[in-house]
Design a protein around this motif. Structure first.
Motif, PDB file in Angstrom:
ATOM      1  N   ALA A  50     -36.763  64.614  -3.683  1.00 42.59           N
ATOM      2  CA  ALA A  50     -35.638  65.346  -4.561  1.00 42.59           C
ATOM      3  C   ALA A  50     -36.084  64.914  -5.975  1.00 42.59           C
ATOM      4  O   ALA A  50     -36.900  64.078  -6.405  1.00 42.59           O
ATOM      5  N   PRO A  51     -35.827  65.912  -6.697  1.00 42.37           N
ATOM      6  CA  PRO A  51     -36.367  66.027  -8.348  1.00 42.37           C
ATOM      7  C   PRO A  51     -35.849  64.639  -8.905  1.00 42.37           C
ATOM      8  O   PRO A  51     -36.344  64.236  -9.965  1.00 42.37           O
ATOM      9  N   PHE A  52     -34.553  64.139  -8.475  1.00 38.03           N
ATOM     10  CA  PHE A  52     -33.956  62.987  -9.400  1.00 38.03           C
ATOM     11  C   PHE A  52     -33.060  62.301  -8.196  1.00 38.03           C
ATOM     12  O   PHE A  52     -32.668  62.923  -7.475  1.00 38.03           O
ATOM     13  N   ASN A  53     -32.667  61.065  -8.345  1.00 40.92           N
ATOM     14  CA  ASN A  53     -32.034  60.366  -7.488  1.00 40.92           C
ATOM     15  C   ASN A  53     -30.621  60.411  -7.747  1.00 40.92           C
ATOM     16  O   ASN A  53     -30.057  59.661  -8.156  1.00 40.92           O
ATOM     17  N   PHE A  54     -30.121  61.565  -6.931  1.00 44.08           N
ATOM     18  CA  PHE A  54     -28.644  61.706  -6.990  1.00 44.08           C
ATOM     19  C   PHE A  54     -28.156  62.583  -5.676  1.00 44.08           C
ATOM     20  O   PHE A  54     -28.252  63.775  -5.674  1.00 44.08           O
ATOM     21  N   PRO A  55     -27.951  61.598  -4.454  1.00 45.78           N
ATOM     22  CA  PRO A  55     -28.016  62.383  -3.353  1.00 45.78           C
ATOM     23  C   PRO A  55     -26.652  63.112  -3.173  1.00 45.78           C
ATOM     24  O   PRO A  55     -26.569  64.232  -2.469  1.00 45.78           O
ATOM     25  N   GLY A  56     -25.692  62.983  -4.015  1.00 43.19           N
ATOM     26  CA  GLY A  56     -24.571  63.626  -3.953  1.00 43.19           C
ATOM     27  C   GLY A  56     -24.535  64.741  -4.927  1.00 43.19           C
ATOM     28  O   GLY A  56     -23.192  65.501  -5.031  1.00 43.19           O
ATOM     29  N   PHE A  57     -25.694  65.208  -5.610  1.00 43.25           N
ATOM     30  CA  PHE A  57     -25.644  66.427  -6.443  1.00 43.25           C
ATOM     31  C   PHE A  57     -24.894  67.645  -5.758  1.00 43.25           C
ATOM     32  O   PHE A  57     -24.317  68.287  -6.615  1.00 43.25           O
ATOM     33  N   SER A  58     -25.171  67.972  -4.573  1.00 39.69           N
ATOM     34  CA  SER A  58     -24.816  69.092  -3.975  1.00 39.69           C
ATOM     35  C   SER A  58     -23.445  69.033  -3.744  1.00 39.69           C
ATOM     36  O   SER A  58     -22.577  70.088  -4.137  1.00 39.69           O
ATOM     37  N   ILE A  59     -22.821  67.785  -3.500  1.00 46.21           N
ATOM     38  CA  ILE A  59     -21.374  67.620  -3.321  1.00 46.21           C
ATOM     39  C   ILE A  59     -20.727  67.734  -4.792  1.00 46.21           C
ATOM     40  O   ILE A  59     -19.641  68.338  -4.786  1.00 46.21           O
ATOM     41  N   LEU A  60     -21.292  67.411  -5.995  1.00 50.90           N
ATOM     42  CA  LEU A  60     -20.653  67.523  -7.111  1.00 50.90           C
ATOM     43  C   LEU A  60     -20.712  68.991  -7.459  1.00 50.90           C
ATOM     44  O   LEU A  60     -19.733  69.784  -8.000  1.00 50.90           O
ATOM     45  N   CYS A  61     -21.608  69.819  -7.146  1.00 52.46           N
ATOM     46  CA  CYS A  61     -21.560  71.447  -7.363  1.00 52.46           C
ATOM     47  C   CYS A  61     -20.467  71.962  -6.559  1.00 52.46           C
ATOM     48  O   CYS A  61     -19.886  72.948  -6.773  1.00 52.46           O
ATOM     49  N   LEU A 113     -15.267  79.022  -1.539  1.00 45.63           N
ATOM     50  CA  LEU A 113     -16.768  78.644  -1.724  1.00 45.63           C
ATOM     51  C   LEU A 113     -17.064  76.939  -1.806  1.00 45.63           C
ATOM     52  O   LEU A 113     -17.783  76.470  -1.160  1.00 45.63           O
ATOM     53  N   ALA A 114     -15.900  76.316  -2.133  1.00 45.65           N
ATOM     54  CA  ALA A 114     -15.861  75.026  -2.130  1.00 45.65           C
ATOM     55  C   ALA A 114     -15.543  74.560  -0.960  1.00 45.65           C
ATOM     56  O   ALA A 114     -15.916  73.466  -0.447  1.00 45.65           O
ATOM     57  N   GLU A 115     -14.375  75.095  -0.092  1.00 44.38           N
ATOM     58  CA  GLU A 115     -14.021  74.712   0.993  1.00 44.38           C
ATOM     59  C   GLU A 115     -15.116  74.703   2.069  1.00 44.38           C
ATOM     60  O   GLU A 115     -15.283  73.852   3.019  1.00 44.38           O
ATOM     61  N   ALA A 116     -15.697  75.888   2.001  1.00 42.18           N
ATOM     62  CA  ALA A 116     -17.068  76.050   2.938  1.00 42.18           C
ATOM     63  C   ALA A 116     -18.057  75.082   2.666  1.00 42.18           C
ATOM     64  O   ALA A 116     -18.686  74.552   3.715  1.00 42.18           O
ATOM     65  N   MET A 167     -14.351  65.681  -5.151  1.00 39.64           N
ATOM     66  CA  MET A 167     -15.578  66.081  -4.655  1.00 39.64           C
ATOM     67  C   MET A 167     -16.441  65.088  -5.892  1.00 39.64           C
ATOM     68  O   MET A 167     -17.646  64.576  -5.474  1.00 39.64           O
ATOM     69  N   LEU A 168     -15.942  64.854  -7.073  1.00 39.71           N
ATOM     70  CA  LEU A 168     -16.525  64.118  -8.102  1.00 39.71           C
ATOM     71  C   LEU A 168     -16.601  62.903  -7.600  1.00 39.71           C
ATOM     72  O   LEU A 168     -17.904  61.767  -7.777  1.00 39.71           O
ATOM     73  N   LEU A 169     -15.728  62.094  -6.905  1.00 34.41           N
ATOM     74  CA  LEU A 169     -15.501  60.751  -6.670  1.00 34.41           C
ATOM     75  C   LEU A 169     -16.689  60.623  -5.298  1.00 34.41           C
ATOM     76  O   LEU A 169     -17.319  59.631  -4.956  1.00 34.41           O
ATOM     77  N   ASP A 170     -16.710  61.842  -4.347  1.00 31.93           N
ATOM     78  CA  ASP A 170     -17.437  61.360  -3.177  1.00 31.93           C
ATOM     79  C   ASP A 170     -18.961  61.651  -3.585  1.00 31.93           C
ATOM     80  O   ASP A 170     -19.935  60.734  -3.258  1.00 31.93           O
ATOM     81  N   GLY A 213     -17.780  70.445  -6.217  1.00 24.42           N
ATOM     82  CA  GLY A 213     -16.379  70.385  -6.927  1.00 24.42           C
ATOM     83  C   GLY A 213     -16.406  71.139  -8.361  1.00 24.42           C
ATOM     84  O   GLY A 213     -15.186  71.685  -8.580  1.00 24.42           O
ATOM     85  N   LEU A 214     -17.459  71.523  -8.696  1.00 25.65           N
ATOM     86  CA  LEU A 214     -17.473  72.463  -9.778  1.00 25.65           C
ATOM     87  C   LEU A 214     -16.973  73.893  -9.531  1.00 25.65           C
ATOM     88  O   LEU A 214     -16.478  74.392 -10.346  1.00 25.65           O
ATOM     89  N   SER A 215     -17.343  74.288  -8.302  1.00 28.20           N
ATOM     90  CA  SER A 215     -16.598  75.466  -7.697  1.00 28.20           C
ATOM     91  C   SER A 215     -15.103  75.533  -8.004  1.00 28.20           C
ATOM     92  O   SER A 215     -14.484  76.486  -8.408  1.00 28.20           O
ATOM     93  N   TRP A 216     -14.717  74.488  -7.502  1.00 30.37           N
ATOM     94  CA  TRP A 216     -12.960  74.293  -7.397  1.00 30.37           C
ATOM     95  C   TRP A 216     -12.774  74.066  -9.087  1.00 30.37           C
ATOM     96  O   TRP A 216     -11.729  74.532  -9.451  1.00 30.37           O
ATOM     97  N   PHE A 217     -13.593  73.345  -9.808  1.00 28.37           N
ATOM     98  CA  PHE A 217     -13.240  73.471 -11.433  1.00 28.37           C
ATOM     99  C   PHE A 217     -13.313  74.949 -11.963  1.00 28.37           C
ATOM    100  O   PHE A 217     -12.170  75.050 -12.836  1.00 28.37           O
TER     101      PHE A 217
END
Length: 440
Positions: A397-408, A254-257, A321-324, A410-414
């Motif tokens: 966007a509901p809030f200013n966090f362009p990388g929110f999907s990238i963080l998600c 899921l994360a790799e994709a 992913m957290l850093l990205d 990372g959560l798959s890997w976690f």
């Protein structure tokens, strides 16, 4: 049983095939945007097209990969491997001719269809071939070498993409893909799979024979007769380790994709990256992955075990992913790409764990089953990350966090990391030595 000469021919075949596939990877985002949204750096249509293609290809792989693996247990790896290898040459040839909008959509349609067979089929059959030729105790090194070959192909493919103009990239990819088919047809040999007395298949019915030759024939007939859904259900319930590995494989895929499909769109929107900068990042990632798979994994695998390497790889993916996701400068994605040194340990560790849970006549269906589960992640990934990426990269966007999907991502890997901490490996021979062996 350690037939490394056979593996060398497989490695050359896979190198040529993956070189072709990964040569186009840094370029495809630019080609897609140029075809559907000329002159734009942000395009929701391109994101949704990528997600739709990934979902359809993944849905097809859920069905096709276990089927191909199942058939290869009966009819041989090489015979089945020819099918996805030949199909993979077709899409490259389309864009090798032209990259206009019309040709792009023809490529898009053919790539979606062929990916149903090729994406999981090539790696499933190759992993089965590796298991056929290497004893259980040395598989961690063999699977690491196999992943290292793919990483090396990615390095050379990405470097070539960095140097070649777009007009030549798809031409070189088409030639390399055809060369892989020709090389495999000439040099790759199918091998016999010997079975040890204690190594009775999970999928074998109650009756059996003691003769080695009869055992081989009976197992081949068993593969043909038992229905595929029954295979998968029995495999998934054969051990707690197999079940946990299935869930870990899902979240890892899921994360790799997510990272493969949507990280480039995020970086393009965030820092206006282009083909060359994408190539630089993938180059760093896969150089470290090559070193990790070919050097670190054979050494650390015997010292720490596959389960520890799996935990390290999954946690490294989360940190990457957290850093990205919070990248505050263009150099951050380059720095986080160095975590590929550990991240690349996850996938071969899962494959090795699965391989040790089944006997030699179940390698194809076992790897196909796990890759089918991974393909489910390819279906789920765009359903989750396409809307998130499009939403958080837009002005609404509901809030200013362009990388929110990238963080998600990372959560798959976690989540996979948490599941992997509960995994204890007991190889198939050890499990069966502790159980009475029923032979008729």
């Amino acid at each position: 049983m350690d037939n490394w000469k056979n593996l060398i021919h497989l490695f050359v075949t896979i190198f040529l095939s993956y070189f072709a596939s990964l040569l186009v990877n840094p370029t495809i985002a630019d080609v897609t945007l140029a075809a559907v949204c000329p002159g734009e750096d942000e395009c929701s249509l391109a994101i949704y097209l990528t997600g739709f293609q990934q979902a359809i290809a993944g849905l097809g792989s859920v069905i096709m990969t276990p089927l191909i693996g199942n058939l290869s247990d009966a009819y041989g790896r090489k015979s089945l491997l020819m099918i996805p290898m030949i199909l993979s040459t077709i899409p490259f040839s389309i864009l090798a001719v032209k990259r206009t909008t019309e040709f792009f959509y023809v490529y898009y349609a053919l790539k979606t269809i062929t990916s149903m067979v090729c994406d999981g089929g090539v790696i499933c059959l190759s992993l089965g071939y590796v298991a056929d030729n290497v004893s259980e105790g040395k598989r961690v090194s063999a699977f690491g070498m196999f992943s290292g070959v793919i990483s090396a192909a990615t390095v050379f493919g990405t470097l070539a993409a960095r140097l070649l103009p777009t007009a030549q990239i798809f031409q070189v990819a088409a030639v390399s893909s055809v060369a892989a088919v020709v090389y495999m047809r000439i040099f790759l040999k199918d091998t016999a799979r010997d079975i040890e007395p204690l190594e009775e298949p999970i999928l074998k019915p109650g009756k059996g024979t003691t003769g080695a030759g009869n055992e081989s024939l009976e197992n081949t007939e068993t593969v043909k007769k038992i229905s595929l859904p029954k295979h998968i259900i029995r495999l998934l319930s054969s051990s707690v380790t197999f079940s946990l590995a299935s869930f870990v494989a899902f979240f890892n895929s899921l994360a790799e994709a997510g990272i493969q499909a949507f990280l480039m769109y995020f970086l393009k929107a965030r820092f206006h990256f282009n083909k060359d900068q994408f190539a630089d990042i993938w180059l760093i990632t896969y150089i470290t992955a090559t070193i990790s798979n070919m050097v670190l994994m054979p050494v650390l695998g015997s010292l720490l075990g596959e389960e520890t390497l799996l935990c390290l790889g999954l946690f490294a993916g989360f940190v990457n992913m957290l850093l990205d996701s919070i990248a505050w400068a263009p150099w951050v994605p380059y720095a986080s790409a160095l975590l590929g040194l550990l991240l690349s340990l996850a996938s071969p560790s899962i494959r090795c764990i699965i391989s040790k849970q089944v006997g030699p006549y179940e390698q194809g269906i076992a790897q196909g089953c796990i890759l089918g589960i991974s393909a489910l992640a390819n279906v789920a990934s765009p359903l989750i990350f396409s809307p998130l990426s499009a939403l958080f990269l837009s002005n609404s966007a509901p809030f200013n966090f362009p990388g929110f999907s990238i963080l998600c991502v990372g959560l798959s890997w976690f989540i996979g990391f948490l599941l992997s901490t509960m995994m204890k490996i007991l190889p198939v021979l050890s499990r069966r030595r502790n159980q009475p062996c029923t032979l008729a």
